[in-house]
Scaffold this motif. Structure first.
Motif, PDB file in Angstrom:
ATOM      1  N   ILE A   1       1.995   1.702  -3.693  1.00 56.46           N
ATOM      2  CA  ILE A   1       0.724   2.181  -4.239  1.00 56.46           C
ATOM      3  C   ILE A   1       0.686   3.560  -4.327  1.00 56.46           C
ATOM      4  O   ILE A   1       0.305   4.363  -4.988  1.00 56.46           O
ATOM      5  CB  ILE A   1       0.004   1.494  -4.099  1.00 56.46           C
ATOM      6  CG1 ILE A   1       0.199  -0.444  -4.471  1.00 56.46           C
ATOM      7  CG2 ILE A   1      -1.580   2.053  -4.805  1.00 56.46           C
ATOM      8  CD1 ILE A   1      -1.347  -0.697  -4.262  1.00 56.46           C
TER       9      ILE A   1
ATOM     10  N   ARG B   1      -1.999   0.958  -9.063  1.00 54.26           N
ATOM     11  CA  ARG B   1      -2.547  -0.410  -8.719  1.00 54.26           C
ATOM     12  C   ARG B   1      -1.298  -1.161  -9.286  1.00 54.26           C
ATOM     13  O   ARG B   1      -0.893  -2.577  -8.681  1.00 54.26           O
ATOM     14  CB  ARG B   1      -3.125  -0.517  -7.897  1.00 54.26           C
ATOM     15  CG  ARG B   1      -3.583  -2.126  -7.231  1.00 54.26           C
ATOM     16  CD  ARG B   1      -5.112  -2.215  -6.513  1.00 54.26           C
ATOM     17  NE  ARG B   1      -5.323  -1.622  -5.018  1.00 54.26           N
ATOM     18  CZ  ARG B   1      -4.497  -1.909  -4.111  1.00 54.26           C
ATOM     19  NH1 ARG B   1      -4.130  -2.610  -4.341  1.00 54.26           N
ATOM     20  NH2 ARG B   1      -5.570  -1.361  -3.386  1.00 54.26           N
TER      21      ARG B   1
ATOM     22  N   THR C   1       1.414  -4.152  -8.339  1.00 48.50           N
ATOM     23  CA  THR C   1       1.205  -5.845  -8.194  1.00 48.50           C
ATOM     24  C   THR C   1       1.212  -6.436  -9.725  1.00 48.50           C
ATOM     25  O   THR C   1       1.176  -7.409  -9.230  1.00 48.50           O
ATOM     26  CB  THR C   1      -0.606  -5.787  -7.218  1.00 48.50           C
ATOM     27  OG1 THR C   1      -1.203  -5.323  -8.621  1.00 48.50           O
ATOM     28  CG2 THR C   1      -0.138  -4.624  -5.910  1.00 48.50           C
TER      29      THR C   1
ATOM     30  N   LYS D   1      -5.759   5.659  -9.848  1.00 48.43           N
ATOM     31  CA  LYS D   1      -5.499   5.000  -8.388  1.00 48.43           C
ATOM     32  C   LYS D   1      -5.058   3.058  -8.881  1.00 48.43           C
ATOM     33  O   LYS D   1      -4.338   2.944  -8.935  1.00 48.43           O
ATOM     34  CB  LYS D   1      -6.548   5.339  -8.177  1.00 48.43           C
ATOM     35  CG  LYS D   1      -6.997   4.395  -6.514  1.00 48.43           C
ATOM     36  CD  LYS D   1      -7.314   4.893  -5.197  1.00 48.43           C
ATOM     37  CE  LYS D   1      -7.498   4.300  -4.550  1.00 48.43           C
ATOM     38  NZ  LYS D   1      -7.375   4.644  -2.890  1.00 48.43           N
TER      39      LYS D   1
ATOM     40  N   ASN E   1       0.434  -1.212  -0.528  1.00 50.38           N
ATOM     41  CA  ASN E   1      -0.309   0.144   0.218  1.00 50.38           C
ATOM     42  C   ASN E   1       1.032   1.385  -0.021  1.00 50.38           C
ATOM     43  O   ASN E   1       0.718   2.162  -0.783  1.00 50.38           O
ATOM     44  CB  ASN E   1      -0.906   0.513   1.090  1.00 50.38           C
ATOM     45  CG  ASN E   1      -2.186  -1.048   0.789  1.00 50.38           C
ATOM     46  OD1 ASN E   1      -2.264  -0.966   0.262  1.00 50.38           O
ATOM     47  ND2 ASN E   1      -2.667  -1.439   1.834  1.00 50.38           N
TER      48      ASN E   1
END
Length: 88
Positions: free
Chosen positions: A48, A78, A82, A74, A45
């Motif tokens: 990100i 991510r 990821t 956003k 997080n």
């Protein structure tokens, strides 16, 4: 009459001790796994958030060059953090 200690049935505590050690080890493993997972999520997080910050500093033209808009930052951040490539 003298009684020898070996003649008296002394309880064998070793099996009980082994079971107790296994239970404690299992509980510790469970907690360690939860701590590791929580730390990994925290780091992800954080990454990100940093990626979003970088993307938000880009102009609309720069974002268009990489194929995204302001509203997609956003989701794209991510994805970038990821995404797992084939690292074998």
């Amino acid at each position: 009459m003298k009684t020898h200690v070996n003649a008296v049935g002394t309880p064998n505590l070793w099996p009980q001790l082994q079971r107790s050690i296994l239970r404690v080890a299992s509980v510790c493993k469970g907690y360690a796994s939860k701590v590791y997972s929580g730390f990994a999520n925290f780091v992800t997080n954080l990454q990100i958030g940093r990626m979003e910050s970088v993307l938000r500093k880009m102009s609309d033209q720069e974002l268009a060059q990489i194929g995204i808009t302001q509203s997609e930052i956003k989701r794209h951040a991510r994805f970038l953090v990821t995404y797992e490539s084939d690292r074998t």
